[in-house]
Design a protein around this motif. Structure first.
Motif, PDB file in Angstrom:
ATOM      1  N   ASN A 123       0.817  -1.218   0.000  1.00 46.08           N
ATOM      2  CA  ASN A 123       0.000   0.000   0.000  1.00 46.08           C
ATOM      3  C   ASN A 123       0.850   1.267   0.000  1.00 46.08           C
ATOM      4  O   ASN A 123       0.315   2.372  -0.097  1.00 46.08           O
ATOM      5  CB  ASN A 123      -0.926   0.020   1.213  1.00 46.08           C
ATOM      6  CG  ASN A 123      -2.041  -1.006   1.104  1.00 46.08           C
ATOM      7  OD1 ASN A 123      -2.549  -1.264   0.014  1.00 46.08           O
ATOM      8  ND2 ASN A 123      -2.400  -1.607   2.215  1.00 46.08           N
ATOM      9  N   GLY A 124       2.177   1.094   0.141  1.00 46.94           N
ATOM     10  CA  GLY A 124       3.072   2.248   0.131  1.00 46.94           C
ATOM     11  C   GLY A 124       3.403   2.798   1.499  1.00 46.94           C
ATOM     12  O   GLY A 124       3.991   3.875   1.621  1.00 46.94           O
ATOM     13  N   TYR A 125       3.042   2.070   2.569  1.00 48.93           N
ATOM     14  CA  TYR A 125       3.316   2.519   3.935  1.00 48.93           C
ATOM     15  C   TYR A 125       4.660   1.985   4.421  1.00 48.93           C
ATOM     16  O   TYR A 125       5.046   0.852   4.094  1.00 48.93           O
ATOM     17  CB  TYR A 125       2.212   2.045   4.886  1.00 48.93           C
ATOM     18  CG  TYR A 125       0.920   2.807   4.761  1.00 48.93           C
ATOM     19  CD1 TYR A 125       0.647   3.893   5.591  1.00 48.93           C
ATOM     20  CD2 TYR A 125      -0.031   2.452   3.811  1.00 48.93           C
ATOM     21  CE1 TYR A 125      -0.539   4.602   5.486  1.00 48.93           C
ATOM     22  CE2 TYR A 125      -1.228   3.155   3.685  1.00 48.93           C
ATOM     23  CZ  TYR A 125      -1.470   4.228   4.525  1.00 48.93           C
ATOM     24  OH  TYR A 125      -2.648   4.925   4.412  1.00 48.93           O
ATOM     25  N   ILE A 159       3.239   8.346  -0.314  1.00 43.39           N
ATOM     26  CA  ILE A 159       4.191   7.234  -0.197  1.00 43.39           C
ATOM     27  C   ILE A 159       5.127   7.483   0.981  1.00 43.39           C
ATOM     28  O   ILE A 159       5.575   8.604   1.212  1.00 43.39           O
ATOM     29  CB  ILE A 159       5.010   7.095  -1.500  1.00 43.39           C
ATOM     30  CG1 ILE A 159       4.148   6.471  -2.598  1.00 43.39           C
ATOM     31  CG2 ILE A 159       6.270   6.304  -1.302  1.00 43.39           C
ATOM     32  CD1 ILE A 159       3.777   5.023  -2.328  1.00 43.39           C
ATOM     33  N   GLY A 160       5.423   6.433   1.719  1.00 40.83           N
ATOM     34  CA  GLY A 160       6.345   6.539   2.839  1.00 40.83           C
ATOM     35  C   GLY A 160       5.680   6.961   4.134  1.00 40.83           C
ATOM     36  O   GLY A 160       6.365   7.153   5.146  1.00 40.83           O
ATOM     37  N   ALA A 161       4.363   7.112   4.114  1.00 37.05           N
ATOM     38  CA  ALA A 161       3.648   7.466   5.354  1.00 37.05           C
ATOM     39  C   ALA A 161       3.677   6.284   6.311  1.00 37.05           C
ATOM     40  O   ALA A 161       3.771   5.127   5.908  1.00 37.05           O
ATOM     41  CB  ALA A 161       2.209   7.852   5.029  1.00 37.05           C
ATOM     42  N   ARG A 162       3.581   6.610   7.606  1.00 36.51           N
ATOM     43  CA  ARG A 162       3.611   5.546   8.615  1.00 36.51           C
ATOM     44  C   ARG A 162       2.230   5.206   9.161  1.00 36.51           C
ATOM     45  O   ARG A 162       2.065   4.229   9.867  1.00 36.51           O
ATOM     46  CB  ARG A 162       4.556   5.960   9.749  1.00 36.51           C
ATOM     47  CG  ARG A 162       6.029   5.915   9.331  1.00 36.51           C
ATOM     48  CD  ARG A 162       6.892   6.822  10.182  1.00 36.51           C
ATOM     49  NE  ARG A 162       6.645   8.232   9.905  1.00 36.51           N
ATOM     50  CZ  ARG A 162       7.261   9.236  10.529  1.00 36.51           C
ATOM     51  NH1 ARG A 162       8.160   8.960  11.460  1.00 36.51           N
ATOM     52  NH2 ARG A 162       6.985  10.486  10.226  1.00 36.51           N
ATOM     53  N   ASP A 163       1.243   6.013   8.815  1.00 33.27           N
ATOM     54  CA  ASP A 163      -0.141   5.703   9.181  1.00 33.27           C
ATOM     55  C   ASP A 163      -1.068   6.467   8.239  1.00 33.27           C
ATOM     56  O   ASP A 163      -0.624   7.256   7.391  1.00 33.27           O
ATOM     57  CB  ASP A 163      -0.443   6.046  10.642  1.00 33.27           C
ATOM     58  CG  ASP A 163      -0.116   7.490  10.998  1.00 33.27           C
ATOM     59  OD1 ASP A 163      -0.309   8.378  10.137  1.00 33.27           O
ATOM     60  OD2 ASP A 163       0.347   7.740  12.128  1.00 33.27           O
ATOM     61  N   PRO A 226      -1.793   4.700  -1.555  1.00 30.66           N
ATOM     62  CA  PRO A 226      -1.131   5.224  -2.762  1.00 30.66           C
ATOM     63  C   PRO A 226      -0.264   4.212  -3.497  1.00 30.66           C
ATOM     64  O   PRO A 226       0.002   4.373  -4.689  1.00 30.66           O
ATOM     65  CB  PRO A 226      -0.280   6.378  -2.215  1.00 30.66           C
ATOM     66  CG  PRO A 226      -0.099   6.070  -0.761  1.00 30.66           C
ATOM     67  CD  PRO A 226      -1.342   5.382  -0.332  1.00 30.66           C
ATOM     68  N   GLY A 227       0.196   3.185  -2.799  1.00 34.75           N
ATOM     69  CA  GLY A 227       1.049   2.206  -3.472  1.00 34.75           C
ATOM     70  C   GLY A 227       0.300   1.067  -4.105  1.00 34.75           C
ATOM     71  O   GLY A 227       0.874   0.266  -4.855  1.00 34.75           O
ATOM     72  N   ALA A 228      -1.003   0.970  -3.833  1.00 36.17           N
ATOM     73  CA  ALA A 228      -1.779  -0.185  -4.300  1.00 36.17           C
ATOM     74  C   ALA A 228      -1.866  -0.248  -5.819  1.00 36.17           C
ATOM     75  O   ALA A 228      -1.996  -1.328  -6.392  1.00 36.17           O
ATOM     76  CB  ALA A 228      -3.173  -0.156  -3.694  1.00 36.17           C
ATOM     77  N   ALA A 229      -1.810   0.906  -6.491  1.00 39.69           N
ATOM     78  CA  ALA A 229      -1.917   0.921  -7.956  1.00 39.69           C
ATOM     79  C   ALA A 229      -0.756   0.196  -8.617  1.00 39.69           C
ATOM     80  O   ALA A 229      -0.867  -0.239  -9.770  1.00 39.69           O
ATOM     81  CB  ALA A 229      -1.981   2.364  -8.451  1.00 39.69           C
TER      82      ALA A 229
END
Length: 443
Positions: A123-125, A159-163, A226-229
């Motif tokens: 998911n980009g986390y 991208i790169g978020a922690r929550d 954001p990373g799911a795509a």
């Protein structure tokens, strides 16, 4: 004379069905989906030399590879689709390409950003904590934070978020005309947003409910994953077993050319068996293979006939659906079709599970035509699909300022003679992916 209990041996005749290996194989072949059947045919051709597949070019439904007699080589080279390069880009590659455009950063920071990219979930986390990364990379915490800021500046934003909160805030920062209320709601009131407490937020923040509504609309437009795509999932292809079309005033059931259409017993090996009848060992081997091949072909044909008969029976029972669409699908059970065809219910279940039909209304699994029923006041019954269609229609036409509650929808169905509880309405609405009336309400 008194009879005393004791032990003894005696004969007794009983009648019971014994599943032979041949019957078990026929049952297994019937319940196979088309992709599974193609694999079984491939395996049978590989293991049994007397089976061969003739080339059948130009047939869109015959997806079985061509085999050359003798060397048994699979001809994949002639399929142009297999030579098309994939244009799918992974999230890791996408981010590292952006990292490559940044020139003036120390090698240690660059390596740390690359390390973070490798630790993102789909998911980009970023699930690793900064102290953990600091310890692994042997860097000061300030340097790790700098690396994180670089990563979070990449596209897609978030991208790169922690929550979730940080993910949404990163995206809000990139919006040019975003008013401060959006950031405030994300930072401190996500739970109230999730519960759609508009009036509570309006009172608490001293702003109008219209402003709260507008801010929530902005938040809904953000991407929580954001990373799911970039997540590459396995593609499952559907190959229709049957085609149902309108032909004038009739419905026609057609079977595409079967995957096994080019499969046959090799005449070469049949001649070899007859010419070498005096060679016991060779004759025994070829006879066994020929018998197995012919039985396999018989099972394939039986599977084809059974699916055709079951589909014909479905079309006869669900004629209104094929002519008029979803709202006319009526309740039906496997037992009804089994009794109509004079077969066991399990046979109908195997013939419909994982098999698809191409219809004037789209492609459906044959199991779709067996919906559960709801009793109507007039003595008839309505399918769950019919009820869902009515719910979807009413909600699409409702006043957004006064959306229908689940109880109101139940009352509307009651007026049409369908008795249904509010809890069932809620269940169907959620299956349709429709929010509650509270969340649908617009101010």
């Amino acid at each position: 004379m008194h009879m005393r209990p004791g032990y003894g041996m005696f004969q007794q005749q009983t009648t019971k069905m014994q599943i032979t290996p041949q019957l078990r194989k026929a049952i297994t072949i019937l319940k196979l989906t088309t992709p599974e059947l193609l694999e079984v045919i491939q395996q049978e051709v590989t293991e049994n030399p007397v089976l061969e597949i003739a080339g059948n070019k130009g047939d869109a439904h015959n997806l079985t590879p061509t085999f050359f007699h003798g060397a048994r080589r699979t001809d994949h080279d002639n399929d142009p689709l297999l030579n098309i390069a994939s244009n799918e880009v992974s999230l890791e590659r996408h981010l590292k390409e952006q990292l490559g455009f940044i020139k003036k950063i120390p090698p240690s920071i660059r390596c740390t950003v690359s390390f973070m990219i490798g630790n993102l979930d789909h998911n980009g986390y970023l699930r690793s904590t900064l102290p953990e990364i600091s310890e692994v990379r042997k860097l000061e915490l300030a340097q790790v934070e700098r690396a994180l800021r670089i990563l979070q500046s990449f596209e897609p934003r978030g991208i790169g978020a922690r929550d979730l909160r940080e993910c949404l805030l990163l995206q809000v920062q990139s919006l040019a005309d975003c008013f401060p209320l959006v950031s405030l709601l994300i930072r401190k009131h996500l739970k109230d947003i999730a519960n759609y407490h508009l009036h509570k937020l309006s009172t608490l923040l001293q702003v109008s409910t219209q402003e709260i509504q507008a801010a929530i609309d902005v938040i809904k437009s953000l991407n929580p994953r954001p990373g799911a795509a970039f997540h590459i999932e396995t593609v499952h292809y559907i190959i229709p077993e049957v085609i149902i079309e309108k032909a004038g005033e009739q419905l026609v059931v057609m079977l595409p050319q079967a995957a096994s259409s080019g499969l046959s017993v090799s005449g070469y090996y049949e001649r070899m068996a007859s010419e070498n009848s005096d060679n016991n060992e060779l004759n025994r081997f070829l006879s066994g293979k020929l018998h197995a091949a012919k039985f396999f072909l018989k099972c394939l044909e039986q599977r084809r006939r059974t699916i055709f008969r079951v589909t014909q029976a479905i079309v006869e029972e669900q004629r209104d659906f094929f002519w008029h669409g979803y709202a006319h699908l009526k309740p039906m059970t496997l037992k009804q079709i089994a009794e109509k065809l004079g077969v066991h219910e399990s046979t109908v279940s195997r013939a419909t599970a994982g098999k698809y039909a191409q219809t004037p209304w789209g492609i459906f699994e044959l199991k779709y035509f067996f919906p559960s029923g709801l009793q109507m006041d007039i003595g008839d019954s309505a399918s769950s699909e019919h009820v869902k269609t009515r719910i979807k229609t009413w909600i699409s036409e409702e006043n957004p300022r006064k959306p229908y509650s689940d109880q109101k929808l139940a009352d509307l169905l009651k007026e049409e003679g369908i008795s249904i509880s509010r809890r069932t309405i809620t269940k169907y609405r959620e299956e349709l992916g429709i929010s509650s009336s509270v969340r649908r309400k617009r101010i």
